[in-house]
Design a protein around this motif. Structure first.
Motif, PDB file in Angstrom:
ATOM      1  N   GLY A 133       0.819  -1.209   0.000  1.00 29.98           N
ATOM      2  CA  GLY A 133       0.000   0.000   0.000  1.00 29.98           C
ATOM      3  C   GLY A 133       0.855   1.263   0.000  1.00 29.98           C
ATOM      4  O   GLY A 133       2.086   1.201  -0.086  1.00 29.98           O
ATOM      5  N   GLY A 134       0.179   2.412   0.098  1.00 29.53           N
ATOM      6  CA  GLY A 134       0.907   3.668   0.006  1.00 29.53           C
ATOM      7  C   GLY A 134       0.506   4.668   1.075  1.00 29.53           C
ATOM      8  O   GLY A 134      -0.651   4.723   1.497  1.00 29.53           O
ATOM      9  N   VAL A 135       1.480   5.446   1.523  1.00 28.38           N
ATOM     10  CA  VAL A 135       1.237   6.542   2.461  1.00 28.38           C
ATOM     11  C   VAL A 135       1.481   7.860   1.717  1.00 28.38           C
ATOM     12  O   VAL A 135       2.537   8.047   1.113  1.00 28.38           O
ATOM     13  CB  VAL A 135       2.192   6.461   3.673  1.00 28.38           C
ATOM     14  N   GLY A 136       0.495   8.738   1.745  1.00 25.19           N
ATOM     15  CA  GLY A 136       0.670  10.084   1.204  1.00 25.19           C
ATOM     16  C   GLY A 136       0.796  11.048   2.364  1.00 25.19           C
ATOM     17  O   GLY A 136      -0.060  11.046   3.250  1.00 25.19           O
ATOM     18  N   PHE A 137       1.869  11.836   2.394  1.00 24.22           N
ATOM     19  CA  PHE A 137       2.052  12.704   3.569  1.00 24.22           C
ATOM     20  C   PHE A 137       2.149  14.168   3.152  1.00 24.22           C
ATOM     21  O   PHE A 137       2.899  14.531   2.271  1.00 24.22           O
ATOM     22  CB  PHE A 137       3.214  12.257   4.448  1.00 24.22           C
ATOM     23  N   VAL A 138       1.338  14.984   3.801  1.00 20.30           N
ATOM     24  CA  VAL A 138       1.302  16.404   3.462  1.00 20.30           C
ATOM     25  C   VAL A 138       1.452  17.299   4.692  1.00 20.30           C
ATOM     26  O   VAL A 138       1.519  18.515   4.550  1.00 20.30           O
ATOM     27  CB  VAL A 138       0.005  16.775   2.702  1.00 20.30           C
ATOM     28  N   GLY A 139       1.489  16.680   5.871  1.00 22.96           N
ATOM     29  CA  GLY A 139       1.795  17.470   7.061  1.00 22.96           C
ATOM     30  C   GLY A 139       3.270  17.828   7.037  1.00 22.96           C
ATOM     31  O   GLY A 139       4.106  16.941   6.850  1.00 22.96           O
ATOM     32  N   VAL A 140       3.594  19.117   7.200  1.00 22.66           N
ATOM     33  CA  VAL A 140       5.011  19.510   7.189  1.00 22.66           C
ATOM     34  C   VAL A 140       5.708  18.763   8.327  1.00 22.66           C
ATOM     35  O   VAL A 140       5.321  18.887   9.486  1.00 22.66           O
ATOM     36  CB  VAL A 140       5.162  21.032   7.376  1.00 22.66           C
ATOM     37  N   PRO A 141       6.733  17.948   7.999  1.00 21.85           N
ATOM     38  CA  PRO A 141       7.320  17.071   9.024  1.00 21.85           C
ATOM     39  C   PRO A 141       7.980  17.861  10.164  1.00 21.85           C
ATOM     40  O   PRO A 141       8.804  18.746   9.932  1.00 21.85           O
ATOM     41  CB  PRO A 141       8.385  16.268   8.252  1.00 21.85           C
ATOM     42  N   HIS A 142       7.593  17.541  11.367  1.00 21.22           N
ATOM     43  CA  HIS A 142       8.194  18.109  12.571  1.00 21.22           C
ATOM     44  C   HIS A 142       8.611  16.958  13.468  1.00 21.22           C
ATOM     45  O   HIS A 142       7.786  16.366  14.156  1.00 21.22           O
ATOM     46  CB  HIS A 142       7.192  19.012  13.298  1.00 21.22           C
ATOM     47  N   GLY A 143       9.898  16.617  13.408  1.00 16.77           N
ATOM     48  CA  GLY A 143      10.397  15.541  14.270  1.00 16.77           C
ATOM     49  C   GLY A 143      10.031  14.148  13.787  1.00 16.77           C
ATOM     50  O   GLY A 143      10.046  13.201  14.570  1.00 16.77           O
ATOM     51  N   VAL A 144       9.699  14.029  12.500  1.00 13.61           N
ATOM     52  CA  VAL A 144       9.329  12.714  11.964  1.00 13.61           C
ATOM     53  C   VAL A 144      10.590  11.903  11.682  1.00 13.61           C
ATOM     54  O   VAL A 144      11.516  12.382  11.032  1.00 13.61           O
ATOM     55  CB  VAL A 144       8.511  12.868  10.662  1.00 13.61           C
ATOM     56  N   LYS A 145      10.614  10.669  12.190  1.00 13.38           N
ATOM     57  CA  LYS A 145      11.694   9.735  11.869  1.00 13.38           C
ATOM     58  C   LYS A 145      11.093   8.581  11.078  1.00 13.38           C
ATOM     59  O   LYS A 145      10.283   7.832  11.599  1.00 13.38           O
ATOM     60  CB  LYS A 145      12.342   9.205  13.151  1.00 13.38           C
ATOM     61  N   LEU A 146      11.523   8.432   9.848  1.00  5.22           N
ATOM     62  CA  LEU A 146      10.929   7.405   8.999  1.00  5.22           C
ATOM     63  C   LEU A 146      11.540   6.035   9.301  1.00  5.22           C
ATOM     64  O   LEU A 146      12.762   5.890   9.304  1.00  5.22           O
ATOM     65  CB  LEU A 146      11.140   7.754   7.528  1.00  5.22           C
ATOM     66  N   PRO A 147      10.691   5.025   9.517  1.00  5.18           N
ATOM     67  CA  PRO A 147      11.168   3.662   9.833  1.00  5.18           C
ATOM     68  C   PRO A 147      11.473   2.902   8.559  1.00  5.18           C
ATOM     69  O   PRO A 147      10.636   2.172   8.035  1.00  5.18           O
ATOM     70  CB  PRO A 147       9.970   3.066  10.578  1.00  5.18           C
ATOM     71  N   VAL A 148      12.690   3.068   8.058  1.00  3.84           N
ATOM     72  CA  VAL A 148      13.033   2.483   6.751  1.00  3.84           C
ATOM     73  C   VAL A 148      12.876   0.968   6.758  1.00  3.84           C
ATOM     74  O   VAL A 148      12.465   0.377   5.747  1.00  3.84           O
ATOM     75  CB  VAL A 148      14.457   2.918   6.315  1.00  3.84           C
ATOM     76  N   GLY A 149      13.159   0.344   7.891  1.00  2.00           N
ATOM     77  CA  GLY A 149      13.024  -1.110   7.969  1.00  2.00           C
ATOM     78  C   GLY A 149      11.585  -1.565   7.775  1.00  2.00           C
ATOM     79  O   GLY A 149      11.316  -2.540   7.073  1.00  2.00           O
ATOM     80  N   THR A 150      10.650  -0.849   8.386  1.00  2.00           N
ATOM     81  CA  THR A 150       9.235  -1.202   8.234  1.00  2.00           C
ATOM     82  C   THR A 150       8.775  -0.971   6.798  1.00  2.00           C
ATOM     83  O   THR A 150       8.067  -1.794   6.218  1.00  2.00           O
ATOM     84  CB  THR A 150       8.369  -0.342   9.183  1.00  2.00           C
ATOM     85  N   LEU A 151       9.174   0.164   6.224  1.00  2.00           N
ATOM     86  CA  LEU A 151       8.796   0.448   4.840  1.00  2.00           C
ATOM     87  C   LEU A 151       9.297  -0.662   3.920  1.00  2.00           C
ATOM     88  O   LEU A 151       8.584  -1.138   3.039  1.00  2.00           O
ATOM     89  CB  LEU A 151       9.374   1.797   4.390  1.00  2.00           C
TER      90      LEU A 151
END
Lengths: 338, 338
Positions: free
Chosen positions: A256-274
């Protein structure tokens, strides 16, 4: 002119500032008929973004062209126009592939909560309406300057398609517009995450089939239960916090897909999960001009009414009260009339 | 049976182990005609992944069905089959949407560098060839168990389309197959990043139109120059390191896509850059079974020859030498014949 300015965290004023001027031949000046306060204006309001004391604030407005620079050919004084919050020439290589929010001549509306606003790249940016919209249509037209195209962009970025199950994380105006976008795109089940009754009502009016009021682990458990443990086809992240992103990614089914439009504040992307689940991620500032013609048609034909996100209208002079109301979640979105 | 085992970092042996057995009625046992060493096998070989001392290693093989469990109906002893490195039932909700690498009954080949391998979910996983491939075709058929579908998956995940400019980061067998995939998909310009002459040659044979031998900032500068400062439409990240991911993301134009198939090791995703430029990111373990029929057709029709990635063939007993050769980049990819 009278304009909303920000001086420090929680110090919003309406005061006299210099009128914006045509500085380049591609500029236009728009006399603001209606502006509004954006959820993203709350970041500096809450002191979470840097502030230039005394700067004007506000990036959303519609109004009447007051004057144009010498190279502007598509618009003339008197035209009623929608001003995308991000300006673009609509011809550069990035615009040509639909990435208008990365235009090589990118500009921004910086006095949308004021009497006048300067629009750079007027020919590429502006879209005229067919005459002056009547008062009933005004909120929906105003929503086209940012929140509706941004919610739309979240859905496009997440890859929403007919028949999908979609979750929308964030019940601000953008998230609600994301619900509306998913609905227009034919999503079969739209799960809005909201614990706030008035926002739940708008979400349902926009096409949400389910509302989850829980948060965190409990919310994720409810989401999985709703989807037979499979997860959603698409998630729209419309907040910009790490918690919202985590919820969006964990709710999404493999592939599936995640679309993100909230300006990131402190977001850490979990590359392993992706990676482990082949969940796609795409998003950013919405290329408003790209979507505007289609969305304006949906609004004028009465197919969508994104203006329902405005639950408060104040005179420009009460702009500070508008910020307070949105900060305290007493209002979803506040329209300002100069 | 004779099998390649790993005991510690840089301690690869070929020794006698128990034959794999049918443990579930959906299993099959395949007598390995050819197996091979994967770039990802070098992670444990180099001590960068945990090691279970004495475990068999190798997830790529093709061969002849030796026996099947009671519920296997589509294959029988004597069939020549391609064994996807990840096994799937090909019917669960994840498989149904093309995410076979997240199958609810996911399995893995664990003794591909050996005489026999157990395949779980045989009916869903295996694809039979039309008879035994001749020796000339064998390498290309073997490449379909992992590297070719993985390169293909990188291109699919990056959204490669006809006319695109594509960069491939990583000149291992998977990266080279990514070049080939982009070429089949009609990319107009394919930039291979490689400083290694034999790999550059394979990249060119697979359709690379440009080769960049530089790394880091210099490589990014060359990439930007090649694309008039705009960036590529799609980047294929086929390594799994943070440096490779950074190069891929920074090379990609606004609105473009990064497909990543290198198992992430220490990758930190720059959410701000992705957001600022609307660069999409998608990838993970390849759903091999999904692509197999199409890729097998391309191989048997002679349209593609992914087997060119094999530049060394060794008897199974020399498996340790194969690891050494790949570790030292003296070989691109080593085929093992039991």
């Amino acid at each position: 002119m009278r304009a909303t300015t920000i001086h420090a965290a929680r110090d919003i004023r309406v005061e006299e500032v210099a009128d914006p001027q045509i500085r380049k031949p591609t500029d236009a000046i728009v006399k603001v008929t209606a502006g509004c306060i954006c959820g993203s204006d709350l970041w500096p309001y809450r002191g979470e973004n840097p502030i230039k004391p005394g700067a004007t604030i506000g990036h959303e407005c519609i109004g009447v062209v007051e004057g144009v620079g010498g190279e502007v050919t598509a618009f003339r004084p008197g035209d009623f126009v929608i001003v995308p919050f991000c300006h673009c020439d609509n011809t550069c290589p990035h615009c040509a592939v639909g990435a208008q929010s990365a235009c090589q001549n990118l500009g921004m509306t910086v006095s949308g909560q004021a009497e006048y606003a300067r629009v750079t790249q007027a020919d590429g940016s502006l879209v005229a309406t067919d005459g002056v919209p009547d008062d009933a249509l005004l909120p929906s037209v105003l929503a086209l300057t940012d929140v509706m195209p941004t919610g739309w962009h979240a859905a496009v970025s997440a890859g929403v398609k007919a028949g999908d199950t979609v979750v929308v994380v964030g019940d601000g105006a953008v998230g609600l517009c994301g619900v509306l976008a998913a609905s227009v795109m034919g999503a079969e089940r739209i799960i809005a995450m909201s614990r706030h009754e008035p926002r739940q009502a708008v979400a349902r009016a926009f096409g949400a089939t389910h509302v989850i009021a829980a948060r965190g682990d409990e919310a994720r458990a409810e989401l999985l239960e709703l989807t037979d443990g499979i997860g959603v086809d698409a998630a729209l992240e419309c907040v910009g916090t790490d918690a919202a992103m985590t919820t969006a990614i964990e709710a999404t089914r493999p592939g599936g897909g995640v679309g993100f439009v909230g300006v990131p504040h402190g977001v850490k992307l979990p590359v392993g999960t992706l990676f482990a689940r082949n969940v796609g991620l795409r998003g950013g500032m919405a290329p408003v001009r790209r979507y505007l013609p289609e969305l304006l048609e949906l609004v004028t034909s009465g197919s969508i009414e994104p203006g329902l996100v405005f639950d408060s209208t104040l005179p420009l002079d009460e702009s500070p009260q508008g910020y307070e109301a949105m900060d305290e979640r007493r209002a979803i979105k506040v329209m300002l009339r100069p």
